[in-house]
Design a protein around this motif. Structure first.
Motif, PDB file in Angstrom:
ATOM      1  N   PRO A  25     -33.609  44.544  69.644  1.00  0.00           N
ATOM      2  CA  PRO A  25     -33.351  45.612  69.508  1.00  0.00           C
ATOM      3  C   PRO A  25     -34.761  46.575  69.184  1.00  0.00           C
ATOM      4  CG  PRO A  25     -32.504  43.997  68.138  1.00  0.00           C
ATOM      5  CD  PRO A  25     -33.555  43.080  69.203  1.00  0.00           C
ATOM      6  N   VAL A  26     -36.128  45.141  69.611  1.00  0.00           N
ATOM      7  CA  VAL A  26     -37.570  46.003  69.252  1.00  0.00           C
ATOM      8  C   VAL A  26     -38.161  46.787  70.751  1.00  0.00           C
ATOM      9  CG1 VAL A  26     -39.667  45.284  68.937  1.00  0.00           C
ATOM     10  CG2 VAL A  26     -38.486  44.558  67.611  1.00  0.00           C
ATOM     11  N   GLN A  29     -38.050  50.074  71.969  1.00  0.00           N
ATOM     12  CA  GLN A  29     -39.436  50.550  71.209  1.00  0.00           C
ATOM     13  C   GLN A  29     -40.625  50.425  71.710  1.00  0.00           C
ATOM     14  OE1 GLN A  29     -38.979  49.206  66.903  1.00  0.00           O
ATOM     15  NE2 GLN A  29     -36.371  49.365  66.814  1.00  0.00           N
ATOM     16  N   CYS A  56     -45.599  56.893  73.842  1.00  0.00           N
ATOM     17  CA  CYS A  56     -43.978  56.802  73.465  1.00  0.00           C
ATOM     18  C   CYS A  56     -44.996  57.478  71.602  1.00  0.00           C
ATOM     19  CB  CYS A  56     -43.827  55.563  72.772  1.00  0.00           C
ATOM     20  SG  CYS A  56     -42.729  54.724  73.850  1.00  0.00           S
ATOM     21  N   TRP A  58     -43.027  57.743  68.048  1.00  0.00           N
ATOM     22  CA  TRP A  58     -42.332  56.766  66.999  1.00  0.00           C
ATOM     23  C   TRP A  58     -41.865  58.343  65.491  1.00  0.00           C
ATOM     24  CZ3 TRP A  58     -42.452  52.036  68.744  1.00  0.00           C
ATOM     25  CH2 TRP A  58     -43.106  51.350  70.181  1.00  0.00           C
ATOM     26  N   ASP A  60     -40.023  56.016  62.064  1.00  0.00           N
ATOM     27  CA  ASP A  60     -38.946  54.652  61.595  1.00  0.00           C
ATOM     28  C   ASP A  60     -39.046  53.431  63.040  1.00  0.00           C
ATOM     29  OD1 ASP A  60     -38.779  56.346  59.730  1.00  0.00           O
ATOM     30  OD2 ASP A  60     -36.437  56.219  59.625  1.00  0.00           O
ATOM     31  N   LYS A  62     -38.500  53.585  66.168  1.00  0.00           N
ATOM     32  CA  LYS A  62     -38.777  53.354  67.022  1.00  0.00           C
ATOM     33  C   LYS A  62     -38.977  54.290  67.993  1.00  0.00           C
ATOM     34  CE  LYS A  62     -33.931  52.460  65.181  1.00  0.00           C
ATOM     35  NZ  LYS A  62     -32.496  52.799  65.114  1.00  0.00           N
ATOM     36  N   CYS A  63     -39.167  54.214  68.978  1.00  0.00           N
ATOM     37  CA  CYS A  63     -39.419  55.058  70.022  1.00  0.00           C
ATOM     38  C   CYS A  63     -38.300  56.128  70.513  1.00  0.00           C
ATOM     39  CB  CYS A  63     -40.149  54.188  71.759  1.00  0.00           C
ATOM     40  SG  CYS A  63     -40.961  55.126  73.145  1.00  0.00           S
ATOM     41  N   GLY A 156     -32.099  60.952  66.493  1.00  0.00           N
ATOM     42  CA  GLY A 156     -33.115  59.893  66.291  1.00  0.00           C
ATOM     43  C   GLY A 156     -32.681  60.634  64.574  1.00  0.00           C
ATOM     44  N   GLY A 255     -36.564  44.366  61.029  1.00  0.00           N
ATOM     45  CA  GLY A 255     -35.832  45.259  61.552  1.00  0.00           C
ATOM     46  C   GLY A 255     -34.471  46.240  61.366  1.00  0.00           C
ATOM     47  N   ARG A 261     -39.575  48.778  59.171  1.00  0.00           N
ATOM     48  CA  ARG A 261     -39.175  48.734  60.628  1.00  0.00           C
ATOM     49  C   ARG A 261     -40.556  49.161  61.025  1.00  0.00           C
ATOM     50  NH1 ARG A 261     -35.156  52.197  61.423  1.00  0.00           N
ATOM     51  NH2 ARG A 261     -33.551  50.603  60.980  1.00  0.00           N
ATOM     52  N   THR A 265     -42.374  46.862  64.453  1.00  0.00           N
ATOM     53  CA  THR A 265     -43.155  46.965  65.616  1.00  0.00           C
ATOM     54  C   THR A 265     -44.658  46.774  65.728  1.00  0.00           C
ATOM     55  OG1 THR A 265     -41.412  49.028  65.568  1.00  0.00           O
ATOM     56  CG2 THR A 265     -42.824  49.546  67.384  1.00  0.00           C
TER      57      THR A 265
END
Length: 562
Positions: A25-26, A29, A56, A58, A60, A62-63, A156, A255, A261, A265
Motif C-alpha cells: 500500500p505504501v 506513495q 511527489c 501528497w 493524506d 498518498k502521492c 484523490g 495506514g 497515514r 509514509t
C-alpha cells in the motif's frame, strides 16, 4: 534437517507475506526514479541535455501526482503547490456540502495549461502550471498530462472525503482491532518459539564447549557446531519474524486512517535506507552461518571416512579441524566484502566504478603489502602440505608451543609459560613438529661408573617393558621400548639412552612416569643415581721417581670430588 527446512520455508514465506502486505500500500506513495529513456518530443534543443528532478505532491500520505523541474527550482515549486493543495483540501474536507470543481485553463499567448481548484462559491485557486518536463515524466503530451493531473486530483480528494466519513472510520477501526489482536497472537507464538530456540542454542553451545574441553573426536565437535549454526540461523529468523510482525502490523494500522497515514509514509521514507541495510546485513549473516553449517557437515563426513587408518585418525582430525577454521575465515571475509557491495548498491551507490577500480587498488595494495601476500601464500602451503595443524606442538626458530590458531596470515602458539606467541606465516621457514604421526620419548639415564653397567641396563630394560605392558600406558606406548645402550660418558656417569615411541603429545607424560619408575627401581637395587664427579690431580714435577698419585712423602695426592 527436514524440520529445519520446513521451518525456514515457513519463516521466509511469512516474512515475505508481511513485508508485501505492509509495503504494497505504501509503495505507490513513495517517490520513484523517473524513466530517463522516455521520449521528450517537446523539449527545446537547449534543454535536451537537462536531467529533470521529480517529486511527489501528497494528500493524506498518498502521492497524488509527480511534478518535475530543474534541480535548483524543484523545492520551491513543490512547496508552493503543496501549500495551495493543503489549503484547498482543508476547505473542501471541512464542509461536506461544498462541491469541488477542477478545471484547466490555457493562456492565449502560451501553450502551458494551468490547473485550477474551486471549492463551492469561493474564488478559484491556481494550483500549478503543467510544463513539458511534467509531461515527459509520463511520456505523453502536455495536454494529456494536464487531464491526467485533473483526474488524479478529483479521485484523490473524493477518496479523502470518503475516508473521513463515520461509517468508513468505524470499519477501519474494526480492521485495526482485528489486525492488532492477530499481531499480538502471532507475536506471542513466535516469541515462545524463539525462546525455546534460544534455550536449545545455549544448550548446544555449552555442550560444544564441554566437548572441546574433554577432547572428544573432531567429528563429534563438528556435528555439534553444525547443529549450533543451524539453531543460530533459526533463532535469528525467528527474531526477524517477530520484529516484522510488530513493525509491519503497526505500519499497516497507521495506514488505515487518513489522519495517521502521513506518519506511516514518513516512517517508511525515513527507514528505507536502514531497512535495506538491515536486510542485507541479516542476509549476509544468515548466509555465512549456513556456509559454516555446510563446512561442518562436509568436514565431519571426511572425519568419519572409514578408509582412514586408526594411526592416521588423529592427524586427519587435526588437519580437518584446521581446514575447517581457515575455510570459515575465508567465508567471513568473502561474505563481508560481498555484503558491503550489495549494501552500497541497495542504497543507490553505483558500484561499477568501485569494481572497476578494485583491480587498480589491488595492484597498488599488492606492492604496498607484499609481506601480507607472502604470509597468505606460505599459510596456504602450510595447510596444503600439512606441515602442522591446530593442536600440534611445534618449534619455529627460538619459539615453540601448542598451535592454538592458524589462518592464512599468522600462526599463534601457546608456550609452557602461557604466553601467546604470534608468528607471521612468512617467517615460518624451518619448523619442527613434535606431534605429527607419532612422538618419541628420548631419555638419558645416568649410571654411576662404579655400578655394574650390565645390571643397570637390565633394570632399565625390565622397567621399560613392564611399563609398556600395563593397560594404562599400553595405549600411549606404540611399540616395545628400545634400550640403545651406553650412549656417552659424562660427568654424572655412563649415559644409558632409551627410546620409547608414543602417540602424539604423550612423550612428556611417558618420560615423567618412566623417570619416576627408574628412580624407584634403582633405589630397590641399592644403586644410587650418580651425581656430577670431578677428579683433581696434584703432581710434583720434581718427584720423578714417585707414582703420579703420590707426593714426595709417598702419600696419595689424588682428590676425588663428588
Amino acid at each position: 534437517m527436514l524440520k529445519f527446512r520446513t521451518l525456514a520455508f515457513g519463516i521466509i514465506t511469512n516474512s515475505v507475506f508481511i513485508t508485501g502486505a505492509v509495503i504494497s500500500p505504501v509503495k505507490a506513495q513513495l517517490p520513484v526514479v523517473s524513466d530517463i529513456n522516455l521520449p521528450t518530443p517537446e523539449l527545446s534543443s537547449e534543454k535536451v541535455n537537462i536531467q529533470p528532478e521529480a517529486e511527489c505532491i501528497w494528500l493524506d500520505g498518498k502521492c497524488l501526482f509527480r511534478i518535475a523541474t530543474q534541480e535548483s527550482d524543484l523545492p520551491g515549486r513543490v512547496s508552493d503547490i503543496q501549500k495551495r493543495l493543503d489549503e484547498v483540501a482543508r476547505d473542501y474536507l471541512r464542509n461536506n456540502s461544498e462541491n469541488l470543481e477542477i478545471t484547466t485553463r490555457q493562456k492565449s499567448d502560451e501553450q502551458i495549461p494551468d490547473v485550477y481548484l474551486q471549492v463551492g462559491e469561493s474564488e478559484a485557486i491556481r494550483l500549478l502550471s503543467v510544463t513539458n518536463l511534467d509531461a515527459n515524466l509520463s511520456g505523453v503530451s502536455i495536454e494529456i498530462r494536464a487531464d491526467q493531473i485533473v483526474e488524479e486530483l478529483r479521485q484523490g480528494l473524493a477518496q479523502a472525503k470518503t475516508e473521513r466519513q463515520p461509517r468508513y472510520l468505524i470499519r477501519q477501526s474494526a480492521i485495526a482491532a482485528g489486525t492488532g489482536i492477530g499481531m499480538l497472537l502471532v507475536t506471542l507464538a513466535v516469541t515462545r518459539w524463539e525462546r525455546k530456540s534460544k534455550q536449545s542454542k545455549d544448550k548446544l553451545e555449552s555442550t560444544n564447549n564441554a566437548t572441546a574441553e574433554t577432547n572428544e573426536s573432531v567429528s563429534t565437535q563438528l556435528n555439534l557446531q553444525q547443529q549450533f549454526n543451524l539453531k543460530e540461523v533459526q533463532h535469528r529468523l525467528l527474531q526477524l519474524t517477530e520484529g516484522s510482525v510488530l513493525a509491519g502490523g503497526s505500519l499497516y494500522i497507521l495506514g488505515l486512517f487518513p489522519y495517521t497515514r502521513v506518519v506511516q509514509t514518513l516512517i517508511m521514507t525515513a527507514l528505507q535506507v536502514p531497512m535495506r541495510l538491515g536486510v542485507v546485513g541479516l542476509g549476509t549473516y544468515v548466509v555465512v552461518r549456513l556456509c559454516f553449517a555446510l563446512i561442518d557437515k562436509f568436514t565431519s563426513a571426511l572425519a568419519e571416512n572409514n578408509l582412514l587408518t586408526p594411526e592416521a585418525d588423529r592427524r586427519v582430525e587435526l588437519r580437518i579441524s584446521t581446514i575447517s577454521g581457515v575455510t570459515k575465515s575465508v567465508v567471513v571475509v568473502t561474505g563481508v566484502a560481498v555484503g558491503s557491495l550489495v549494501a552500497l548498491a541497495a542504497i543507490g551507490v553505483d558500484i561499477a566504478p568501485l569494481l572497476a577500480g578494485a583491480g587498480l587498488v589491488g595492484v597498488a595494495v599488492s606492492f604496498a603489502s607484499q609481506s601480507l601476500i607472502k604470509d597468505a601464500l606460505n599459510g596456504f602451503l602450510i595447510i596444503l602440505e600439512d606441515q602442522y595443524a591446530v593442536g600440534d606442538v611445534i618449534a619455529v626458530g627460538d619459539y615453540g608451543g601448542l598451535v592454538e590458531h592458524l589462518n592464512l596470515r599468522i600462526t599463534q602458539l601457546r608456550d609452557g609459560e602461557g604466553r601467546l606467541i604470534t608468528i607471521p606465516n612468512s617467517e615460518v621457514k624451518i619448523v619442527a613438529n613434535h606431534s605429527n604421526g607419532w612422538s618419541r620419548a628420548d631419555l638419558n639415564i645416568p649410571v654411576p661408573y662404579r655400578a655394574d653397567i650390565d645390571r643397570c641396563i637390565d633394570i632399565v630394560r625390565s622397567t621399560a617393558e613392564k611399563m609398556a605392558q600395563e593397560e594404562d600406558w599400553s595405549q600411549q606406548i606404540l611399540e616395545t621400548p628400545k634400550i640403545l645402550g651406553v650412549d656417552n660418558f659424562a660427568e654424572r656417569g655412563a649415559i644409558v639412552r632409551v627410546w620409547i615411541m608414543t602417540v602424539p603429545l604423550k612423550q612428556w607424560d611417558v618420560s615423567r612416569e618412566f623417570r619416576r619408575r627408574i628412580k624407584v627401581a634403582f633405589d630397590e637395587a641399592e644403586i644410587p643415581l650418580s651425581l656430577p664427579q670431578t677428579e683433581i690431580w696434584f703432581h710434583d714435577s720434581l718427584s720423578k721417581n714417585l707414582s703420579p698419585n703420590q707426593d714426595s712423602n709417598g702419600r696419595n695426592n689424588t682428590i676425588v670430588l663428588k
